[in-house]
Design a protein around this motif. Structure first.
Motif, PDB file in Angstrom:
ATOM      1  N   ILE A 139       1.139  -4.188   1.675  1.00 40.44           N
ATOM      2  CA  ILE A 139       0.681  -2.868   2.114  1.00 40.44           C
ATOM      3  C   ILE A 139       1.477  -2.451   3.346  1.00 40.44           C
ATOM      4  N   GLY A 140       2.101  -1.309   3.284  1.00 36.98           N
ATOM      5  CA  GLY A 140       2.934  -0.839   4.391  1.00 36.98           C
ATOM      6  C   GLY A 140       2.112  -0.457   5.607  1.00 36.98           C
ATOM      7  N   ILE A 141       2.785  -0.392   6.753  1.00 34.71           N
ATOM      8  CA  ILE A 141       2.109  -0.049   8.003  1.00 34.71           C
ATOM      9  C   ILE A 141       1.574   1.379   7.976  1.00 34.71           C
ATOM     10  N   GLY A 142       2.180   2.222   7.151  1.00 37.88           N
ATOM     11  CA  GLY A 142       1.697   3.601   7.040  1.00 37.88           C
ATOM     12  C   GLY A 142       0.388   3.714   6.284  1.00 37.88           C
ATOM     13  N   GLN A 143      -0.077   2.633   5.657  1.00 41.80           N
ATOM     14  CA  GLN A 143      -1.343   2.623   4.930  1.00 41.80           C
ATOM     15  C   GLN A 143      -2.361   1.741   5.658  1.00 41.80           C
ATOM     16  N   ALA A 144      -2.452   1.943   6.954  1.00 41.65           N
ATOM     17  CA  ALA A 144      -3.305   1.091   7.784  1.00 41.65           C
ATOM     18  C   ALA A 144      -4.761   1.150   7.350  1.00 41.65           C
ATOM     19  N   GLY A 145      -5.255   2.329   6.991  1.00 39.87           N
ATOM     20  CA  GLY A 145      -6.644   2.449   6.577  1.00 39.87           C
ATOM     21  C   GLY A 145      -6.938   1.643   5.325  1.00 39.87           C
ATOM     22  N   TYR A 146      -6.021   1.694   4.376  1.00 38.05           N
ATOM     23  CA  TYR A 146      -6.205   0.913   3.148  1.00 38.05           C
ATOM     24  C   TYR A 146      -6.135  -0.581   3.445  1.00 38.05           C
ATOM     25  N   ALA A 147      -5.257  -0.966   4.360  1.00 40.12           N
ATOM     26  CA  ALA A 147      -5.156  -2.382   4.751  1.00 40.12           C
ATOM     27  C   ALA A 147      -6.459  -2.852   5.389  1.00 40.12           C
ATOM     28  N   PHE A 148      -7.079  -2.011   6.210  1.00 40.86           N
ATOM     29  CA  PHE A 148      -8.371  -2.367   6.795  1.00 40.86           C
ATOM     30  C   PHE A 148      -9.427  -2.550   5.702  1.00 40.86           C
ATOM     31  N   ALA A 149      -9.424  -1.655   4.714  1.00 40.05           N
ATOM     32  CA  ALA A 149     -10.413  -1.747   3.635  1.00 40.05           C
ATOM     33  C   ALA A 149     -10.214  -3.016   2.814  1.00 40.05           C
ATOM     34  N   VAL A 150      -8.972  -3.393   2.555  1.00 42.44           N
ATOM     35  CA  VAL A 150      -8.695  -4.608   1.788  1.00 42.44           C
ATOM     36  C   VAL A 150      -9.109  -5.847   2.580  1.00 42.44           C
ATOM     37  N   SER A 151      -8.990  -5.784   3.896  1.00 45.41           N
ATOM     38  CA  SER A 151      -9.306  -6.949   4.723  1.00 45.41           C
ATOM     39  C   SER A 151     -10.767  -7.364   4.612  1.00 45.41           C
ATOM     40  N   ILE A 152     -11.645  -6.410   4.346  1.00 48.57           N
ATOM     41  CA  ILE A 152     -13.082  -6.723   4.301  1.00 48.57           C
ATOM     42  C   ILE A 152     -13.421  -7.666   3.140  1.00 48.57           C
ATOM     43  N   PRO A 153     -13.045  -7.350   1.884  1.00 51.54           N
ATOM     44  CA  PRO A 153     -13.346  -8.316   0.812  1.00 51.54           C
ATOM     45  C   PRO A 153     -12.555  -9.607   0.922  1.00 51.54           C
ATOM     46  N   VAL A 154     -11.451  -9.604   1.661  1.00 56.82           N
ATOM     47  CA  VAL A 154     -10.717 -10.848   1.886  1.00 56.82           C
ATOM     48  C   VAL A 154     -11.490 -11.752   2.844  1.00 56.82           C
TER      49      VAL A 154
END
Length: 282
Positions: free
Chosen positions: A241-256
């Protein structure tokens, strides 16, 4: 009074260090419901390499669920999540089947070469993955396992760390109890099943928790031994996930993070006791 003051100071220092370590985790829930435009404004110095500092708020002005909608509609995420579940489950099952009897043998039986063999185990435990990368690569290539999930699962099943943790727990069992059971006619299998496993339960649970956390967060081994993305575990999804998709990266981090928190919460007592047992000498 002096000891109490030292205890209070140590507690305060530990709390401060814990807050510093856990602080980045507090950013994840808010970031996962922050809109892309708001994130870009807040993280402009980071994303656009402009002057100034990032302006972060724990709660967004306008919460959104767009990142979670994208996550729930991503087949790639669910495939990698399932890959992680399968890999972790097979590794833990294999370590229990292989590592538990091995640890019991080292702890309860006296045989020629035991100390030498266990010393080799300890040496292998101390070697980092980077040192073993080339030998493992050559072995996996020769056996035809390279590029398959078995290239990750099989080496971890025979990992030395769970054996070491369970060995420390089994070593705390009083030898007189085992000798008494043998004098009463109990077989070695019954001794292992009815005495060793119950008394070494905390050590086994501690090994399971530590192995789960290690396997769930594997990055280097899959990057080195898995070429096809369909076999990747979930830990390799975030780096894509690119740095420009920080919000999506935060969302993915939760189920991880949720499975790791859940397993740690269930096995916290066993983990603490297992670590304390490892610090004791037989």
């Amino acid at each position: 009074m002096k000891k109490r003051g030292i205890s209070i100071a140590a507690t305060v220092i530990c709390l401060l260090l814990g807050m510093i370590i856990c602080f980045p985790l507090l950013l994840i829930p808010g970031g996962s419901v922050t809109g892309t435009a708001e994130l870009r404004r807040a993280l402009a110095p980071v994303l656009q390499h402009s002057e100034g500092y990032a302006d972060w708020q724990f709660l967004p002005l306008y919460p959104v669920l767009d990142h979670f909608r994208r996550l729930l509609s991503s087949p790639e995420f669910f495939r990698l999540f399932w890959n992680s579940v399968l890999m972790t489950g097979m590794v833990l099952a294999g370590q229990l089947l292989v590592g538990t009897p091995s640890a019991w043998s080292f702890a309860s039986f006296c045989f020629r070469g035991r100390r030498l063999l266990f010393g080799i185990y300890i040496v292998l435990l101390l070697l980092p993955f980077q040192v073993m990368l080339l030998p493992q690569y050559l072995v996996l290539k020769q056996t035809g396992l390279y590029g398959r999930p078995a290239a990750i699962v099989l080496p971890m099943i025979f990992s030395t760390f769970p054996v070491f943790v369970m060995y420390q727990a089994f070593s705390q069992i009083d030898g007189d109890i085992l000798d008494s059971a043998r004098l009463d006619g109990a077989g070695e299998w019954n001794i292992f099943a009815k005495i060793g496993l119950p008394l070494g339960r905390m050590g086994i649970q501690s090994a399971v928790v530590l192995s789960f956390l290690e396997c769930w967060n594997l990055v280097e081994q899959p990057m080195a031994f898995l070429e096809e993305q369909r076999y990747w575990p979930l830990a390799l999804y975030l780096p894509q996930i690119g740095i420009g998709q920080a919000g999506y990266a935060f969302a993915v981090s939760i189920p991880v993070l949720i499975p790791a928190f859940f397993v740690y919460a269930l096995g916290q007592d066993a983990l603490i006791e297992g670590i304390s047992v490892m610090a004791e000498k037989r």
